[in-house]
Design a protein around this motif. Structure first.
Motif, PDB file in Angstrom:
ATOM      1  N   ARG A  77      -3.454 -50.832  -5.417  1.00  0.00           N
ATOM      2  CA  ARG A  77      -2.996 -49.728  -6.263  1.00  0.00           C
ATOM      3  C   ARG A  77      -2.399 -50.235  -7.564  1.00  0.00           C
ATOM      4  O   ARG A  77      -2.526 -49.582  -8.603  1.00  0.00           O
ATOM      5  N   ALA A  78      -1.759 -51.396  -7.531  1.00  0.00           N
ATOM      6  CA  ALA A  78      -1.079 -51.875  -8.741  1.00  0.00           C
ATOM      7  C   ALA A  78      -1.129 -53.390  -8.811  1.00  0.00           C
ATOM      8  O   ALA A  78      -1.021 -54.087  -7.791  1.00  0.00           O
ATOM      9  N   LEU A  79      -1.288 -53.885 -10.031  1.00  0.00           N
ATOM     10  CA  LEU A  79      -1.194 -55.313 -10.316  1.00  0.00           C
ATOM     11  C   LEU A  79      -0.022 -55.478 -11.284  1.00  0.00           C
ATOM     12  O   LEU A  79      -0.038 -54.909 -12.373  1.00  0.00           O
ATOM     13  N   ILE A  80       0.971 -56.210 -10.861  1.00  0.00           N
ATOM     14  CA  ILE A  80       2.192 -56.354 -11.647  1.00  0.00           C
ATOM     15  C   ILE A  80       2.234 -57.745 -12.248  1.00  0.00           C
ATOM     16  O   ILE A  80       2.225 -58.748 -11.515  1.00  0.00           O
ATOM     17  N   ARG A  81       2.226 -57.819 -13.581  1.00  0.00           N
ATOM     18  CA  ARG A  81       2.352 -59.109 -14.267  1.00  0.00           C
ATOM     19  C   ARG A  81       3.814 -59.520 -14.260  1.00  0.00           C
ATOM     20  O   ARG A  81       4.674 -58.819 -14.767  1.00  0.00           O
ATOM     21  N   ALA A  93     -10.697 -53.160 -17.470  1.00  0.00           N
ATOM     22  CA  ALA A  93     -11.426 -53.214 -16.202  1.00  0.00           C
ATOM     23  C   ALA A  93     -10.561 -52.686 -15.064  1.00  0.00           C
ATOM     24  O   ALA A  93     -11.052 -51.983 -14.168  1.00  0.00           O
ATOM     25  N   ALA A  94      -9.280 -53.011 -15.092  1.00  0.00           N
ATOM     26  CA  ALA A  94      -8.374 -52.494 -14.062  1.00  0.00           C
ATOM     27  C   ALA A  94      -8.334 -50.968 -14.106  1.00  0.00           C
ATOM     28  O   ALA A  94      -8.337 -50.295 -13.059  1.00  0.00           O
ATOM     29  N   ARG A  95      -8.298 -50.422 -15.312  1.00  0.00           N
ATOM     30  CA  ARG A  95      -8.280 -48.969 -15.457  1.00  0.00           C
ATOM     31  C   ARG A  95      -9.554 -48.358 -14.870  1.00  0.00           C
ATOM     32  O   ARG A  95      -9.499 -47.320 -14.188  1.00  0.00           O
ATOM     33  N   GLU A  96     -10.698 -48.982 -15.098  1.00  0.00           N
ATOM     34  CA  GLU A  96     -11.961 -48.469 -14.551  1.00  0.00           C
ATOM     35  C   GLU A  96     -11.940 -48.426 -13.029  1.00  0.00           C
ATOM     36  O   GLU A  96     -12.580 -47.572 -12.413  1.00  0.00           O
ATOM     37  N   HIS A  97     -11.199 -49.360 -12.425  1.00  0.00           N
ATOM     38  CA  HIS A  97     -11.126 -49.404 -10.960  1.00  0.00           C
ATOM     39  C   HIS A  97      -9.920 -48.642 -10.424  1.00  0.00           C
ATOM     40  O   HIS A  97      -9.646 -48.695  -9.221  1.00  0.00           O
ATOM     41  N   GLY A  98      -9.193 -47.946 -11.307  1.00  0.00           N
ATOM     42  CA  GLY A  98      -8.051 -47.159 -10.865  1.00  0.00           C
ATOM     43  C   GLY A  98      -6.846 -47.976 -10.466  1.00  0.00           C
ATOM     44  O   GLY A  98      -5.989 -47.505  -9.714  1.00  0.00           O
ATOM     45  N   ILE A  99      -6.766 -49.193 -10.984  1.00  0.00           N
ATOM     46  CA  ILE A  99      -5.639 -50.069 -10.650  1.00  0.00           C
ATOM     47  C   ILE A  99      -4.646 -50.048 -11.805  1.00  0.00           C
ATOM     48  O   ILE A  99      -4.989 -50.376 -12.948  1.00  0.00           O
ATOM     49  N   ALA A 100      -3.431 -49.664 -11.523  1.00  0.00           N
ATOM     50  CA  ALA A 100      -2.389 -49.685 -12.547  1.00  0.00           C
ATOM     51  C   ALA A 100      -1.981 -51.126 -12.820  1.00  0.00           C
ATOM     52  O   ALA A 100      -1.781 -51.912 -11.891  1.00  0.00           O
ATOM     53  N   VAL A 101      -1.870 -51.474 -14.085  1.00  0.00           N
ATOM     54  CA  VAL A 101      -1.320 -52.771 -14.479  1.00  0.00           C
ATOM     55  C   VAL A 101       0.065 -52.518 -15.065  1.00  0.00           C
ATOM     56  O   VAL A 101       0.231 -51.695 -15.976  1.00  0.00           O
ATOM     57  N   CYS A 102       1.055 -53.204 -14.528  1.00  0.00           N
ATOM     58  CA  CYS A 102       2.436 -53.057 -14.965  1.00  0.00           C
ATOM     59  C   CYS A 102       2.955 -54.418 -15.415  1.00  0.00           C
ATOM     60  O   CYS A 102       2.420 -55.461 -15.022  1.00  0.00           O
ATOM     61  N   ASN A 103       3.989 -54.395 -16.224  1.00  0.00           N
ATOM     62  CA  ASN A 103       4.629 -55.647 -16.622  1.00  0.00           C
ATOM     63  C   ASN A 103       6.136 -55.525 -16.448  1.00  0.00           C
ATOM     64  O   ASN A 103       6.648 -54.496 -15.985  1.00  0.00           O
ATOM     65  N   VAL A 104       6.847 -56.589 -16.817  1.00  0.00           N
ATOM     66  CA  VAL A 104       8.312 -56.592 -16.751  1.00  0.00           C
ATOM     67  C   VAL A 104       8.803 -56.909 -18.163  1.00  0.00           C
ATOM     68  O   VAL A 104       9.009 -58.071 -18.516  1.00  0.00           O
ATOM     69  N   PRO A 105       8.961 -55.883 -19.001  1.00  0.00           N
ATOM     70  CA  PRO A 105       9.138 -56.137 -20.430  1.00  0.00           C
ATOM     71  C   PRO A 105      10.532 -56.579 -20.857  1.00  0.00           C
ATOM     72  O   PRO A 105      10.697 -57.065 -21.975  1.00  0.00           O
TER      73      PRO A 105
END
Length: 328
Positions: A77-81, A93-105
């Motif tokens: 569901r999510a890939l957290i940088r 590409a993550a968006r196309e697969h419905g995977i949220a990419v998050c970071n720690v800003p």
């Protein structure tokens, strides 16, 4: 029979791991809500079947996650940088697969700003050449032409986000005249912070004695500083980069140092890091610091705890923080 717990995978860079096998900081946040396992990977080519079945992934920097690797994730569901930058992940590409990419800003704001100022001070006061001279049992101040009085200098900030603002305020407190360039901020920010705004990057480059970069790496900012931009700098200027390596074209900055076009550079990050050859490492008037600006005992624990909190929300089906690719 109870269903198995969801899996949160921590992807650490095989060449230089930054986490620890026990994942204690992450487990302290996640508890019994999910299994937590650490995997050492050089890239997504190393993804095992177990990784591909994870419900959320926490990814340290320098491990590229590309379209092919994202396509293999079956239920993520999510890939957290685990950090601020997310240029190592193909977010489209993550968006196309419905995977949220998050970071720690915001975890390392203080550390990166402090590091940028430390590099600037080391350059303006020529600490490393003076240290070498003293340790060779000499006492000659050969670098006197590069030693500068801070309150006579202009500190130019490129990118006035969290870290850029923190660096600008530190530079202001030290007596620098501070100017910034950031085309995405609304009018009035300069008044709120008490520094000077310029509307063109070229204008900043022409007047700054220290240029400090604090912008993300995007297609717009890749090689933002290259031969043309370096040619605009004063001969005595110093360049500091604690953002992303490829914001500065490596061959351009190294050539400028070798020819004396600029007086010095302090680079926490470099394009195609780490440095690749002994010739690159021998570049004169260059300080390089191993992509370590973010690093402190406190910042790493804060970063890991934040990533774990987002991963926990992902496996619980709760709203996510810090999404960078528009997948809710």
């Amino acid at each position: 029979m109870s269903s198995p717990k969801p899996l949160i995978g921590i992807i650490d860079w095989a060449k230089s791991p930054l986490g620890e096998p026990e994942c204690t900081a992450e487990r302290a946040v996640i508890g019994d809500a999910a299994e937590v396992r650490r995997f050492l990977c050089s890239s997504d080519d190393d993804f095992t079947d177990e990784i591909c079945g994870a419900d959320a992934l926490i990814v340290w920097h320098n491990t590229p996650i590309r379209a092919a690797g994202l396509a293999r994730l079956r239920q993520c569901r999510a890939l957290i940088r685990n950090g601020v930058g997310f240029d190592s992940v193909d977010i489209a590409a993550a968006r196309e697969h419905g995977i949220a990419v998050c970071n720690v800003p915001d975890y390392g704001t203080e550390e990166v700003a402090d590091h940028a100022i430390a590099l600037a001070l080391a350059l303006c006061r020529q600490l490393f050449p003076l240290d070498r001279e003293a340790k060779q049992l000499g006492w000659t101040i050969r670098v006197e032409p590069r030693l500068r009085r801070l309150r006579e200098l202009t500190f130019g900030v490129v990118g006035l986000g969290r870290i850029g603002t923190a660096a600008a305020l530190r530079a202001k407190a030290l007596g620098f005249k501070v100017v910034f360039y950031d085309p995405y901020l609304p009018n009035g920010v300069d008044k709120a912070v008490g520094i000077v705004r310029v509307r063109q990057l070229d204008e900043l480059l022409r007047q700054a004695d220290v240029v400090s970069l604090h912008c993300p790496l995007t297609e717009e900012t890749r090689h933002l500083i290259a031969e043309r931009e370096i040619a605009l700098l004063k001969p005595g200027a110093f360049v500091v980069n604690t953002a992303r390596g490829a914001v500065i074209k490596k061959t351009a900055i190294l050539d400028a140092l070798r020819t004396g076009r600029i007086a010095g550079a302090g680079l926490d990050v470099v394009e195609d890091e780490p440095l690749q050859t002994a010739e690159e490492a021998a570049t004169p008037n260059l300080i390089v610091t191993c992509h370590a600006a973010f690093c402190s005992v406190e910042s790493k624990l804060e970063m890991r705890a934040t990533s774990a909190r987002i991963a926990l929300a992902a496996v619980r089906g709760e709203p996510l923080e810090n999404i960078v690719n528009g997948v809710g």
